[in-house]
Design an enzyme around this catalytic site. Structure first.
Site, PDB file in Angstrom:
ATOM      1  N   ASP A  69       8.907  -1.950   5.327  1.00 42.11           N
ATOM      2  CA  ASP A  69       8.381  -3.025   4.690  1.00 42.11           C
ATOM      3  C   ASP A  69       9.614  -3.565   3.710  1.00 42.11           C
ATOM      4  O   ASP A  69       9.865  -4.466   3.396  1.00 42.11           O
ATOM      5  CB  ASP A  69       7.423  -2.525   3.573  1.00 42.11           C
ATOM      6  CG  ASP A  69       6.191  -2.116   4.051  1.00 42.11           C
ATOM      7  OD1 ASP A  69       5.615  -0.883   3.719  1.00 42.11           O
ATOM      8  OD2 ASP A  69       5.806  -2.461   5.160  1.00 42.11           O
ATOM      9  N   ASP A 115       0.789  -1.142   0.008  1.00 40.53           N
ATOM     10  CA  ASP A 115       0.098   0.022  -0.035  1.00 40.53           C
ATOM     11  C   ASP A 115       0.871   1.408  -0.062  1.00 40.53           C
ATOM     12  O   ASP A 115       0.830   2.048   0.900  1.00 40.53           O
ATOM     13  CB  ASP A 115      -1.050  -0.129   1.191  1.00 40.53           C
ATOM     14  CG  ASP A 115      -0.167  -0.226   2.782  1.00 40.53           C
ATOM     15  OD1 ASP A 115      -0.849   0.354   3.713  1.00 40.53           O
ATOM     16  OD2 ASP A 115       1.092  -0.500   2.522  1.00 40.53           O
TER      17      ASP A 115
HETATM   18  O1  RIB Z   1       2.739  -0.761  10.436  1.00 41.59           O
HETATM   19  C1  RIB Z   1       3.333  -0.343   9.513  1.00 41.59           C
HETATM   20  C2  RIB Z   1       2.942  -0.969   8.054  1.00 41.59           C
HETATM   21  O2  RIB Z   1       1.508  -0.389   7.917  1.00 41.59           O
HETATM   22  C3  RIB Z   1       3.725  -0.530   6.913  1.00 41.59           C
HETATM   23  O3  RIB Z   1       3.472  -1.385   5.980  1.00 41.59           O
HETATM   24  C4  RIB Z   1       3.129   0.617   6.289  1.00 41.59           C
HETATM   25  O4  RIB Z   1       3.445   0.866   5.191  1.00 41.59           O
HETATM   26  C5  RIB Z   1       1.842   0.278   6.668  1.00 41.59           C
HETATM   27  O5  RIB Z   1       1.329  -0.426   5.579  1.00 41.59           O
HETATM   28 CA    CA Z   2       3.024  -1.084   3.785  1.00 40.15          CA
END
Ligand code: RIB
Ligand code: CA
Length: 316
Positions: A242, A15
């Protein structure tokens, strides 16, 4: 020991999202990774934004890697985005533009299913957003369970960042997470205990700025915003959560793992979305469930940032 000259095939599901973009850059810029596609899901921002940010990233690096848009919300609960972390665009701080590239005319779930079913079972999936796309793909075509080499999830941990108990990706769609954590797919989990070690310190930011390229400037712009936002939340910089998943596919030495039992809470009033990690293999007189996930533990900070920075430098 994996042969060093075999490229690791992967699909990135996420995302974008500041740390998602860092993960995509890490993958696209490392010769050991064969990035077959990016599938987008609503999470940090609505689907239209996360998809646009993925396409902007591909434009920035001049890569013709397919981007397939996926689910615009969770399986059960309503969508809850995170503009307080990533801004309304999902990538605030970057000099954003209307991307030239367009998403492919195939839903993310169909892209995942078709690519996996046509494969030799040698494709890893990095899932670094709410797990809706991957869970729905598994429901739609259960046979992909035997075609996914490993599922490397950014999510969970022994503390939360959206509630005291839960991390954002798992909390956003705990039902989807439960489907995957209860599946037989080989799993690695990069939880907050691990990913909060991957902070973009001032020294790291200086190394990125010193590259002096259009991509490093793009990174510096959005990471400066992300860092400042993290400091406002009392943290000492932004965790590039990520990218930890991709770094593991490049070099397993980037963090240690523990093989543990992890179950997903989908009912708790205060604990919905919690990854219940059986750290001490407690049975407390009940049935002792078998470990089902390799949980990331200690990060090799220097190796991680060396991989990240060399990818940025290689992308021009
Ligand atoms: O909690 C962190 C995660 O949530 C990461 O992947 C950030 O990009 C959101 O997607
Ligand atoms: Ca993410």
């Amino acid at each position: 020991m994996e042969s060093m000259d075999v490229r690791e095939k992967m699909i990135y599901d996420g995302d974008p999202g500041h740390d998602d973009v860092m993960a995509i850059l890490l993958a696209a810029g490392n010769p050991r990774i064969d990035l077959l596609g990016v599938t987008t899901v609503a999470g940090n921002a609505p689907l239209e934004m996360t998809t646009r940010n993925a396409l902007i990233t591909m434009d920035m690096i001049g890569a013709d890697i397919p981007v397939a848009a996926g689910c615009s919300g969770p399986l059960v609960k309503p969508l809850y985005t995170a503009p307080f972390v990533h801004g309304e665009s999902g990538l605030d701080g970057a000099k954003l533009f209307e991307p030239k590239r367009k998403p492919i005319q195939k839903h993310a779930c169909d892209f995942l299913i078709d690519t996996l079913m046509e494969s030799e079972g040698d494709i890893s999936i990095v899932a670094a957003g709410p797990l809706t796309n991957v869970a729905l793909a598994l429901r739609r075509e259960p046979a992909i369970a035997n075609k996914i080499k490993q599922l490397v999830i950014m999510g969970g941990g022994r503390f939360g960042n959206i509630t005291p108990a839960a991390e954002f990706n798992i909390w956003s769609d705990a039902e989807a997470a439960r489907i995957l954590f209860e599946s037989e797919i080989p799993k690695v989990m990069c939880g907050l205990d691990l990913t909060y070690q991957a902070v973009a310190t001032p020294e790291v930011m200086e190394r990125i700025r010193a590259i002096h390229s259009p991509v490093s400037e793009f990174v510096n712009d959005f990471m400066t915003f992300y860092n400042n936002n993290s400091k406002r939340a009392g943290k000492n910089g932004a965790p590039v959560n990520d990218a930890c998943c991709v770094a593991y596919l490049i070099d397993k030495a980037v963090f240690t793992t523990r093989h543990l039992r992890v179950d997903i809470e989908t009912k708790g009033e205060f604990t919905y979305g919690m990854t219940c990690i059986d750290v001490f293999r407690m049975n407390s007189g009940r049935e002792l469930k078998e470990p089902n996930v390799y949980v990331g533990d200690k990060l090799n900070f220097e190796l991680f940032w060396n991989l990240m920075i060399s990818s940025i430098a290689s992308l021009g």
